[in-house]
Design an enzyme around this catalytic site. Sequence first.
Site, PDB file in Angstrom:
ATOM      1  N   CYS A 116      30.920  56.940  11.278  1.00 31.68           N
ATOM      2  CA  CYS A 116      29.470  57.173  11.096  1.00 31.68           C
ATOM      3  C   CYS A 116      28.954  56.659   9.754  1.00 31.68           C
ATOM      4  CB  CYS A 116      29.161  58.658  11.219  1.00 31.68           C
ATOM      5  SG  CYS A 116      29.672  59.349  12.795  1.00 31.68           S
ATOM      6  N   HIS A 256      22.482  60.377   7.798  1.00 27.39           N
ATOM      7  CA  HIS A 256      23.185  60.265   9.074  1.00 27.39           C
ATOM      8  C   HIS A 256      22.697  61.376   9.994  1.00 27.39           C
ATOM      9  CE1 HIS A 256      26.103  59.926  12.149  1.00 27.39           C
ATOM     10  NE2 HIS A 256      26.808  60.980  11.778  1.00 27.39           N
ATOM     11  N   ASN A 286      23.849  61.712  18.054  1.00 29.20           N
ATOM     12  CA  ASN A 286      24.637  61.083  16.988  1.00 29.20           C
ATOM     13  C   ASN A 286      25.107  59.711  17.486  1.00 29.20           C
ATOM     14  OD1 ASN A 286      26.577  60.280  15.166  1.00 29.20           O
ATOM     15  ND2 ASN A 286      27.607  62.262  15.053  1.00 29.20           N
TER      16      ASN A 286
HETATM   17  O1  UT7 Z   1      29.075  62.331  12.765  1.00 27.28           O
HETATM   18  C1  UT7 Z   1      29.979  63.094  12.039  1.00 27.28           C
HETATM   19  C2  UT7 Z   1      30.853  63.852  12.944  1.00 27.28           C
HETATM   20  N1  UT7 Z   1      30.427  65.041  13.571  1.00 27.28           N
HETATM   21  C3  UT7 Z   1      29.640  65.997  13.063  1.00 27.28           C
HETATM   22  O2  UT7 Z   1      28.979  65.853  12.067  1.00 27.28           O
HETATM   23  C4  UT7 Z   1      29.589  67.305  13.776  1.00 27.28           C
HETATM   24  C5  UT7 Z   1      29.602  68.456  12.834  1.00 27.28           C
HETATM   25  N2  UT7 Z   1      29.625  69.751  13.488  1.00 27.28           N
HETATM   26  C6  UT7 Z   1      28.588  70.239  14.206  1.00 27.28           C
HETATM   27  O3  UT7 Z   1      27.566  69.596  14.333  1.00 27.28           O
HETATM   28  C7  UT7 Z   1      28.726  71.630  14.791  1.00 27.28           C
HETATM   29  O4  UT7 Z   1      29.884  72.225  14.280  1.00 27.28           O
HETATM   30  C8  UT7 Z   1      28.787  71.620  16.337  1.00 27.28           C
HETATM   31  C9  UT7 Z   1      27.420  71.249  16.901  1.00 27.28           C
HETATM   32  C10 UT7 Z   1      29.841  70.664  16.836  1.00 27.28           C
HETATM   33  C11 UT7 Z   1      29.104  73.017  16.847  1.00 27.28           C
HETATM   34  O5  UT7 Z   1      28.174  73.955  16.350  1.00 27.28           O
HETATM   35  P1  UT7 Z   1      28.694  75.342  15.737  1.00 27.28           P
HETATM   36  O6  UT7 Z   1      27.520  76.117  15.368  1.00 27.28           O
HETATM   37  O7  UT7 Z   1      29.678  74.997  14.640  1.00 27.28           O
HETATM   38  O8  UT7 Z   1      29.375  75.999  16.968  1.00 27.28           O
HETATM   39  P2  UT7 Z   1      30.888  76.478  17.138  1.00 27.28           P
HETATM   40  O9  UT7 Z   1      31.825  75.335  17.181  1.00 27.28           O
HETATM   41  O10 UT7 Z   1      31.135  77.526  16.134  1.00 27.28           O
HETATM   42  O11 UT7 Z   1      30.851  77.115  18.599  1.00 27.28           O
HETATM   43  C12 UT7 Z   1      30.069  78.234  18.877  1.00 27.28           C
HETATM   44  C13 UT7 Z   1      30.200  78.599  20.347  1.00 27.28           C
HETATM   45  C14 UT7 Z   1      31.624  78.556  20.871  1.00 27.28           C
HETATM   46  O12 UT7 Z   1      31.795  79.666  21.725  1.00 27.28           O
HETATM   47  P3  UT7 Z   1      32.634  80.953  21.251  1.00 27.28           P
HETATM   48  O13 UT7 Z   1      34.010  80.442  20.953  1.00 27.28           O
HETATM   49  O14 UT7 Z   1      31.920  81.455  20.043  1.00 27.28           O
HETATM   50  O15 UT7 Z   1      32.535  81.844  22.427  1.00 27.28           O
HETATM   51  C15 UT7 Z   1      31.662  77.290  21.691  1.00 27.28           C
HETATM   52  O16 UT7 Z   1      32.565  77.376  22.770  1.00 27.28           O
HETATM   53  O17 UT7 Z   1      29.444  77.675  21.141  1.00 27.28           O
HETATM   54  C16 UT7 Z   1      30.246  77.216  22.222  1.00 27.28           C
HETATM   55  N3  UT7 Z   1      29.841  75.861  22.573  1.00 27.28           N
HETATM   56  C17 UT7 Z   1      28.886  75.604  23.475  1.00 27.28           C
HETATM   57  N4  UT7 Z   1      28.117  76.409  24.211  1.00 27.28           N
HETATM   58  C18 UT7 Z   1      27.208  75.819  25.032  1.00 27.28           C
HETATM   59  C19 UT7 Z   1      30.318  74.703  22.081  1.00 27.28           C
HETATM   60  N5  UT7 Z   1      29.677  73.668  22.659  1.00 27.28           N
HETATM   61  C20 UT7 Z   1      28.796  74.212  23.525  1.00 27.28           C
HETATM   62  C21 UT7 Z   1      27.845  73.648  24.392  1.00 27.28           C
HETATM   63  N6  UT7 Z   1      27.080  74.489  25.132  1.00 27.28           N
HETATM   64  N7  UT7 Z   1      27.660  72.318  24.507  1.00 27.28           N
END
Ligand code: UT7
Length: 332
Positions: A116, A256, A286
């Site tokens: 990225c 980004h 993204n």
């Molecule tokens: O380009 C550079 C590379 N990437 C990034 O910059 C990404 C950086 N990270 C992020 O943007 C965020 O960490 C994410 C968007 C990937 C995730 O958001 P988060 O607030 O950190 O969520 P989380 O990983 O803590 O997950 C929270 C919950 C989980 O459920 P439990 O375990 O709490 O029951 C996930 O299973 O949300 C769940 N979850 C979803 N639920 C509905 C994860 N993806 C989804 C989804 N729909 N698509």
Amino acid sequence: MSSPRYAALVGWGMAVPQRLVTNEELAQRIDTSDAWIRSRTGIAQRYVAGPDEPTSVLAAAAGRAALTRAGLGPEAVDTLIVATCTPDRPFPATACAVQRMLGMGRGAAFDLVAACSGFVYGLSVGTSLVRSGMSRVLLLIAADVFTHFIDWEDRNTCVLFGDGAGAVVLQVSAAPFGSLASNIGAWGAGETLMAVDVGGTLLPTTSELLSERRQYVYMNGREIFRHAVRGMCESAEQAVREAGVSFDAIRLVVPHQANVRIIEAVAKRLGLPMERVFVNLDRYGNTSAASVPLALCEAAEQGLIAPGDLVLLTAFGGGLTWGSSVVRWGCE
Ligand code: UT7
């Protein structure tokens, strides 16, 4: 003493695939919802490349648009950089295919891999080539078809990414336009926080690995989030300091576009109001290396930056990699 050289941005262009995929469409296929995706990421839709839209095709379209805006023909370009981590083929470089498609001459053409951060890396390298006298007109394209490496059954990743390409033309300039200060960095210890493991020389593709779905991207979202905020802030502060300006002098920050919450956290830490930070990830998701130039092009199209304005570009991605650049927009 010879007068200093700069690398002015004299043209810009972008391209996205035809197919639009909304959050609602994803919610019909996997266990997610428009509300979750919007609230956790800020994304509402993304464009997904079809079989006739490999990275080179999107890259060439963006490059062509940038050259048209610059009023230059392809023969004027002596160096072509394609920043991508999703090349058409393992080799040769996608840049060589793009050179052919655009009908360029026999100048240098190479790919640059920084995930990225690819565009900001490319701008730093490209500016150095122009400022050193190695290049007079350089076309920098950042293009990724990241969805090729997405497991559409994995809700943790498939809602985040889209495809696209953005390009700028750098031309030698005696006046101080283009990148005035930039820095790029990497932390290889974070290599497996986000990666595609299979398909290279480390783990060649086997049917067993394919059945385990190991050909797709995986990432530790929370860890990347933390590193991204810190990495972009430190790198942005360094670029602003080295440009000899203050944040008050920056007209617009073009970060980004991975997650609006990352962007808001960066803005807060830098003490910048969100009105001075450009966001378009709601419409593109993204797009990896293409994200910064897609945002830069749209900011220019919307008249948010005018010739002479200072723009701060900052990016973070797999590797882990990061980089920032303070750019004086326009040319003499
Ligand atoms: O380009 C550079 C590379 N990437 C990034 O910059 C990404 C950086 N990270 C992020 O943007 C965020 O960490 C994410 C968007 C990937 C995730 O958001 P988060 O607030 O950190 O969520 P989380 O990983 O803590 O997950 C929270 C919950 C989980 O459920 P439990 O375990 O709490 O029951 C996930 O299973 O949300 C769940 N979850 C979803 N639920 C509905 C994860 N993806 C989804 C989804 N729909 N698509």
